[in-house]
Design a protein around this motif. Sequence first.
Motif, PDB file in Angstrom:
ATOM      1  N   ILE A 196       0.847  -1.199   0.000  1.00  0.00           N
ATOM      2  CA  ILE A 196       0.000   0.000   0.000  1.00  0.00           C
ATOM      3  C   ILE A 196       0.884   1.252   0.000  1.00  0.00           C
ATOM      4  O   ILE A 196       0.602   2.233  -0.709  1.00  0.00           O
ATOM      5  N   ALA A 197       1.971   1.210   0.789  1.00  0.00           N
ATOM      6  CA  ALA A 197       2.892   2.358   0.829  1.00  0.00           C
ATOM      7  C   ALA A 197       3.479   2.621  -0.548  1.00  0.00           C
ATOM      8  O   ALA A 197       3.571   3.768  -0.999  1.00  0.00           O
ATOM      9  N   ALA A 198       3.863   1.544  -1.250  1.00  0.00           N
ATOM     10  CA  ALA A 198       4.445   1.704  -2.584  1.00  0.00           C
ATOM     11  C   ALA A 198       3.418   2.303  -3.546  1.00  0.00           C
ATOM     12  O   ALA A 198       3.742   3.119  -4.399  1.00  0.00           O
ATOM     13  N   LYS A 199       2.150   1.894  -3.410  1.00  0.00           N
ATOM     14  CA  LYS A 199       1.097   2.415  -4.285  1.00  0.00           C
ATOM     15  C   LYS A 199       0.836   3.884  -4.015  1.00  0.00           C
ATOM     16  O   LYS A 199       0.658   4.673  -4.931  1.00  0.00           O
ATOM     17  N   MET A 200       0.773   4.246  -2.734  1.00  0.00           N
ATOM     18  CA  MET A 200       0.330   5.592  -2.377  1.00  0.00           C
ATOM     19  C   MET A 200       1.466   6.605  -2.369  1.00  0.00           C
ATOM     20  O   MET A 200       1.219   7.815  -2.424  1.00  0.00           O
ATOM     21  N   GLY A 201       2.696   6.147  -2.270  1.00  0.00           N
ATOM     22  CA  GLY A 201       3.830   7.075  -2.255  1.00  0.00           C
ATOM     23  C   GLY A 201       3.715   8.064  -1.123  1.00  0.00           C
ATOM     24  O   GLY A 201       3.436   7.697   0.008  1.00  0.00           O
ATOM     25  N   SER A 202       3.928   9.335  -1.439  1.00  0.00           N
ATOM     26  CA  SER A 202       3.928  10.347  -0.380  1.00  0.00           C
ATOM     27  C   SER A 202       2.547  10.510   0.256  1.00  0.00           C
ATOM     28  O   SER A 202       2.431  11.034   1.368  1.00  0.00           O
ATOM     29  N   ALA A 203       1.486  10.049  -0.426  1.00  0.00           N
ATOM     30  CA  ALA A 203       0.150  10.121   0.186  1.00  0.00           C
ATOM     31  C   ALA A 203       0.051   9.193   1.394  1.00  0.00           C
ATOM     32  O   ALA A 203      -0.852   9.337   2.222  1.00  0.00           O
ATOM     33  N   ASN A 210      10.112   1.100   9.718  1.00  0.00           N
ATOM     34  CA  ASN A 210       9.779   2.394   9.130  1.00  0.00           C
ATOM     35  C   ASN A 210      10.713   2.766   7.988  1.00  0.00           C
ATOM     36  O   ASN A 210      10.298   3.421   7.028  1.00  0.00           O
ATOM     37  N   ILE A 211      11.964   2.350   8.083  1.00  0.00           N
ATOM     38  CA  ILE A 211      12.878   2.568   6.949  1.00  0.00           C
ATOM     39  C   ILE A 211      12.353   1.822   5.725  1.00  0.00           C
ATOM     40  O   ILE A 211      12.300   2.364   4.618  1.00  0.00           O
ATOM     41  N   LEU A 212      11.915   0.576   5.928  1.00  0.00           N
ATOM     42  CA  LEU A 212      11.390  -0.214   4.805  1.00  0.00           C
ATOM     43  C   LEU A 212      10.150   0.448   4.206  1.00  0.00           C
ATOM     44  O   LEU A 212       9.983   0.485   2.982  1.00  0.00           O
ATOM     45  N   VAL A 213       9.263   0.976   5.045  1.00  0.00           N
ATOM     46  CA  VAL A 213       8.059   1.659   4.542  1.00  0.00           C
ATOM     47  C   VAL A 213       8.461   2.854   3.680  1.00  0.00           C
ATOM     48  O   VAL A 213       7.921   3.061   2.587  1.00  0.00           O
ATOM     49  N   VAL A 214       9.432   3.635   4.156  1.00  0.00           N
ATOM     50  CA  VAL A 214       9.874   4.808   3.398  1.00  0.00           C
ATOM     51  C   VAL A 214      10.481   4.382   2.066  1.00  0.00           C
ATOM     52  O   VAL A 214      10.217   4.990   1.024  1.00  0.00           O
ATOM     53  N   LEU A 215      11.272   3.310   2.076  1.00  0.00           N
ATOM     54  CA  LEU A 215      11.861   2.820   0.825  1.00  0.00           C
ATOM     55  C   LEU A 215      10.755   2.435  -0.154  1.00  0.00           C
ATOM     56  O   LEU A 215      10.865   2.697  -1.356  1.00  0.00           O
ATOM     57  N   ALA A 216       9.675   1.847   0.366  1.00  0.00           N
ATOM     58  CA  ALA A 216       8.554   1.466  -0.505  1.00  0.00           C
ATOM     59  C   ALA A 216       7.882   2.700  -1.091  1.00  0.00           C
ATOM     60  O   ALA A 216       7.533   2.727  -2.279  1.00  0.00           O
ATOM     61  N   THR A 217       7.695   3.741  -0.274  1.00  0.00           N
ATOM     62  CA  THR A 217       7.019   4.936  -0.800  1.00  0.00           C
ATOM     63  C   THR A 217       7.916   5.680  -1.786  1.00  0.00           C
ATOM     64  O   THR A 217       7.432   6.222  -2.775  1.00  0.00           O
ATOM     65  N   MET A 218       9.216   5.705  -1.533  1.00  0.00           N
ATOM     66  CA  MET A 218      10.117   6.513  -2.380  1.00  0.00           C
ATOM     67  C   MET A 218      10.609   5.777  -3.618  1.00  0.00           C
ATOM     68  O   MET A 218      10.931   6.398  -4.623  1.00  0.00           O
ATOM     69  N   PHE A 219      10.707   4.441  -3.531  1.00  0.00           N
ATOM     70  CA  PHE A 219      11.258   3.671  -4.647  1.00  0.00           C
ATOM     71  C   PHE A 219      10.356   2.494  -4.971  1.00  0.00           C
ATOM     72  O   PHE A 219      10.784   1.336  -4.934  1.00  0.00           O
TER      73      PHE A 219
END
Lengths: 147, 144
Positions: free
Chosen positions: A115-122, B107-116
Amino acid sequence: MVEWTEQERSIITNIFANLDYEDVGSKALSRCLIVYPWTQRYFASFGNLYNADAIKTNPNIAAHGTKVLHGLDRAVKNMDNIKATYAELSVLHSEKLHVDPDNFKLLADCLTIVIAAKMGSAFSPDVQATFQKFLAVVVSALGRQYH
Amino acid sequence: MTSLSAKDKDAVKAFWAKISSKATDIGADALGRMLVVYPQTKTYFAHWKDLSPGSAPVKKHGQTVMGGVADAVSKIDNLTAGLLNLSELHAFTLRVDPANFKILSHNILVVLATMFPNDFTPEVHVAMDKFLAALALALSEKYR
């Protein structure tokens, strides 16, 4: 009783309203089987799980991931009573499927990552906190009937 | 916990090369998230004026932490020896409960998922998860 603010409720319903169940479900389950390979123990009959590519393209895993994700719909619709809503499912996972309840958290973490990968900064810290709170309640409810 | 295979180390080094320029942002974001999502971690930062995501102390400290992670990548072949000083710091001075290493790693892993989102594949995810766990273990070495 779990307390939900209006903001938390709308965060959860929004995430699920915009969800591509097939995409997210299959990705979350296959990621779980790759990142935590011991979880493959529950899927011996699903066919080829020999490497990451096989897992990612396995249609049985994809279908099952979708099914599991749809299983969360009832929790979204009954946020004030997740424990009761999942009582039967908890019995099923314990008595029939024999799933170690520690594994629920592993799948929840992989779902969070997808979900984090899908939503990105959202996927802001507040959204993350709410989503993880929701999954923690689900995980607790699913483990409740084990004995 | 298993030790890192050659494949794991290659995956970590390759991914790190892609993301290292964003290390400060990653650290700040991960730390900020941790303080919001796991409020019990705020107990270690009672001396900061502002604990909100994006604040100056959070950004600065996120940079410090990721500097440590970068160092660990360069010492990936012997984390225990390489992180000896950092372990002593965390054990005797900071006395951070090691359970929190897992929380920050998540939380580092979550950030990596959101950024990359495209680079943080399941294969990279498992290598990074193992690496951060090995890092945490090396940091815990001197505790008792």
